[in-house]
Scaffold this motif. Sequence first.
Motif, short mmCIF file in Angstrom:
data_model
loop_
_atom_site.label_atom_id
_atom_site.label_comp_id
_atom_site.label_asym_id
_atom_site.label_seq_id
_atom_site.Cartn_x
_atom_site.Cartn_y
_atom_site.Cartn_z
N ASP A 1 0.85 -1.16 -0.21
CA ASP A 1 -0.14 -0.10 0.11
C ASP A 1 0.74 1.38 0.09
O ASP A 1 0.41 2.33 -0.66
N ASP A 2 2.09 1.09 0.60
CA ASP A 2 2.91 2.46 0.66
C ASP A 2 3.92 2.69 -0.22
O ASP A 2 4.67 3.68 -0.42
N VAL A 3 3.88 1.79 -1.41
CA VAL A 3 4.84 1.82 -2.43
C VAL A 3 4.00 2.18 -3.98
O VAL A 3 3.23 1.21 -4.16
#
Length: 185
Positions: free
Chosen positions: A176-178
């Motif tokens: 989710d964070d990349v």
Amino acid sequence: MASGLFGAGWGAARHPAAERVVVALQAEPAEDDVAWLASLMLRRDDDHARWEWRYARRALGVLVAERDALNDRTAQEVAQAVRGAFARDPHIAADRLSVAVGQYQARLAAYRAAFAKKDGREPLESRLAREILTFAGAITGDHAGAIARAGAVLAAGMLEASDALRTAYGTAALPDDVAPSKLGR
């Protein structure tokens, strides 16, 4: 025989996931789509119309695999499986195989060119529709309507190809964070 007729790699090993994709790509076109396309032809030819839908579905399946596959090997496997399926296709007489392959390759090249053109003036479905209507020799007074209908059928086929690809090979699971564009770096 396979490599001579199809070129290098056509007779190589089969890949189970790619073969599952090919099963989906070999689904017969809807009879109403066949009849509609044939009705646009100078000489109404249901068989020619049916083959145009078959060629389009297979070619677009390869192009969708190139666009959507999780890696290059997957797209190569699907393309190889599509090509190899021609020799096993019950709709193709053995003495017509080279003709069918040549016609498929011409359509694949045309659809690939339509896929690659990204000038923003015409949606992909319309560019692809123009190709199938040209190959079918369609003559129509309602050019916009014909492009819209053919484009809708082709768009649905691409969605089915994408679904078959995900079912056979899986879906990418991204953190989710990349951002996807950062994964390869």
